[in-house]
Design a protein around this motif. Sequence first.
Motif, PDB file in Angstrom:
ATOM      1  N   UNK A   1      -2.707  25.992 -15.338  1.00  0.00           N
ATOM      2  CA  UNK A   1      -3.362  24.695 -15.553  1.00  0.00           C
ATOM      3  C   UNK A   1      -4.711  24.639 -14.835  1.00  0.00           C
ATOM      4  N   UNK A   2      -4.742  25.146 -13.601  1.00  0.00           N
ATOM      5  CA  UNK A   2      -5.982  25.110 -12.813  1.00  0.00           C
ATOM      6  C   UNK A   2      -7.048  26.006 -13.438  1.00  0.00           C
ATOM      7  N   UNK A   3      -6.640  27.152 -13.969  1.00  0.00           N
ATOM      8  CA  UNK A   3      -7.590  28.065 -14.607  1.00  0.00           C
ATOM      9  C   UNK A   3      -8.146  27.477 -15.906  1.00  0.00           C
TER      10      UNK A   3
ATOM     11  N   UNK B   1     -12.109  26.427 -16.525  1.00  0.00           N
ATOM     12  CA  UNK B   1     -12.869  26.906 -17.670  1.00  0.00           C
ATOM     13  C   UNK B   1     -13.463  25.730 -18.450  1.00  0.00           C
ATOM     14  N   UNK B   2     -12.673  24.678 -18.641  1.00  0.00           N
ATOM     15  CA  UNK B   2     -13.165  23.499 -19.356  1.00  0.00           C
ATOM     16  C   UNK B   2     -14.316  22.840 -18.599  1.00  0.00           C
ATOM     17  N   UNK B   3     -14.178  22.746 -17.274  1.00  0.00           N
ATOM     18  CA  UNK B   3     -15.229  22.122 -16.467  1.00  0.00           C
ATOM     19  C   UNK B   3     -16.524  22.920 -16.557  1.00  0.00           C
ATOM     20  N   UNK B   4     -16.403  24.244 -16.537  1.00  0.00           N
ATOM     21  CA  UNK B   4     -17.588  25.103 -16.628  1.00  0.00           C
ATOM     22  C   UNK B   4     -18.279  24.910 -17.981  1.00  0.00           C
ATOM     23  N   UNK B   5     -17.500  24.856 -19.041  1.00  0.00           N
ATOM     24  CA  UNK B   5     -18.109  24.714 -20.367  1.00  0.00           C
ATOM     25  C   UNK B   5     -18.657  23.308 -20.589  1.00  0.00           C
ATOM     26  N   UNK B   6     -17.993  22.297 -20.001  1.00  0.00           N
ATOM     27  CA  UNK B   6     -18.521  20.942 -20.099  1.00  0.00           C
ATOM     28  C   UNK B   6     -19.865  20.818 -19.383  1.00  0.00           C
ATOM     29  N   UNK B   7     -19.973  21.504 -18.249  1.00  0.00           N
ATOM     30  CA  UNK B   7     -21.224  21.464 -17.480  1.00  0.00           C
ATOM     31  C   UNK B   7     -22.379  22.018 -18.319  1.00  0.00           C
ATOM     32  N   UNK B   8     -22.096  22.981 -19.170  1.00  0.00           N
ATOM     33  CA  UNK B   8     -23.126  23.560 -20.023  1.00  0.00           C
ATOM     34  C   UNK B   8     -23.560  22.612 -21.137  1.00  0.00           C
TER      35      UNK B   8
ATOM     36  N   UNK C   1     -12.752  13.287 -23.028  1.00  0.00           N
ATOM     37  CA  UNK C   1     -11.868  13.739 -24.109  1.00  0.00           C
ATOM     38  C   UNK C   1     -12.673  14.170 -25.323  1.00  0.00           C
ATOM     39  N   UNK C   2     -13.695  13.391 -25.646  1.00  0.00           N
ATOM     40  CA  UNK C   2     -14.513  13.690 -26.821  1.00  0.00           C
ATOM     41  C   UNK C   2     -15.318  14.964 -26.595  1.00  0.00           C
ATOM     42  N   UNK C   3     -15.896  15.101 -25.398  1.00  0.00           N
ATOM     43  CA  UNK C   3     -16.688  16.301 -25.117  1.00  0.00           C
ATOM     44  C   UNK C   3     -15.823  17.559 -25.174  1.00  0.00           C
TER      45      UNK C   3
ATOM     46  N   UNK D   1     -18.120  32.916 -16.985  1.00  0.00           N
ATOM     47  CA  UNK D   1     -17.361  31.726 -16.638  1.00  0.00           C
ATOM     48  C   UNK D   1     -16.804  31.811 -15.232  1.00  0.00           C
ATOM     49  N   UNK D   2     -16.487  30.665 -14.697  1.00  0.00           N
ATOM     50  CA  UNK D   2     -15.981  30.565 -13.335  1.00  0.00           C
ATOM     51  C   UNK D   2     -14.680  31.339 -13.159  1.00  0.00           C
ATOM     52  N   UNK D   3     -13.887  31.424 -14.220  1.00  0.00           N
ATOM     53  CA  UNK D   3     -12.592  32.087 -14.103  1.00  0.00           C
ATOM     54  C   UNK D   3     -12.664  33.564 -14.475  1.00  0.00           C
TER      55      UNK D   3
END
Length: 360
Positions: free
Chosen positions: A345-347, A351-358, A98-100, A298-300
């Motif tokens: 929601x999935x998209x 996008x959030x997962x891709x940016x978190x990975x960075x 949540x914080x990230x 990005x992945x999307x």
Amino acid sequence: MSDFETRFGEPLARVMLRYDELRDQLASGTLSGEVFVRSSQEYAELEPVATAIAELRRARADMADLQAMAEGDDAEMATLARDELVEADRRIPELERRIMLALLPKDEADEKNAILEVRAGTGGDEAALFAAELFEMYRRYAGIQGWRFETIEVNETGLGGYKEASASITGRNVFRRLKFESGVHRVQRVPETEAGGRIHTSAATVAVLPEAEEVDIHIEEKDLRIDVFRSQGSGGQSVNTTDSAVRITHLPTNIVVQCQDEKSQHKNKAKALKVLRARLYEIERQRRDSERAASRRTQVGSGDRSERIRTYNFPQGRVTDHRINLTLYKIDKVMAGEALDELVDALVASDEAERLAELQ
């Protein structure tokens, strides 16, 4: 110290320092006017992440206490503590995520309203019919979300299809929810006019643009050529006896927009300017994004209108989003706007997962 604290301890400390500072200033009653408004907005934006940071700190302190109890001499208390440690182990990563997410750079356009543009692509009449169905899908989805959907321009074919159509969509988080819809939408089905029952493939292009305010994009009158003409219905039939339709050409970019939906020339001009402003804002926004993240895709997807993003296969009853390899076997509910949220929601999550990975 955990890996999370090592990586993010300093920015978290800055967030809490600023949050406490704003809280004290707002409580003092010394702020007024624009300063008060800006400070209140910043405080509201920081509050969710500050709350999560406080919860994380409490959870870590509780975990240390539970660890001590689990290693203590009281067997019953130790058993209870070990059970609670399992829950704490689950909760702490959730709070960290949540914080990230809150620390991710914000897309300044996410909170804006949107301009939707749908155009028939390859496939003739069938593509135009599909464009009309997509436009109606977004209208229904907007209704489900509680958004206002206002048609700007519709260029119909004689068979009920749309060569192109545009609308203004107003509400909470409109652009954030719809921005990944930009691209080529492909349809596979048997047209009603097809006697042999063969499946045809056609396409329509969707563009979702953040709606720009005058403060975002200033347009010089000298850069505009404004033409007025008589509104036309489908098949060339006149729907208005006055020259109320408006076509605006932005001379520096050669962008052309027009509107004939309203009976008032003034209202048509205002709507056309809204679309022009959105297109100019999107050009500038994409330029800044490209400079900021030239190496990142990005992945999307990029939001490129030429990129095929989704296929609607009516014979098989499925909708597939190619960017995240998600297939839903509920095409009727998607077209009704009811199941579109599952794709959106999935998209957003992708996008959030891709940016978190960075960040990691």
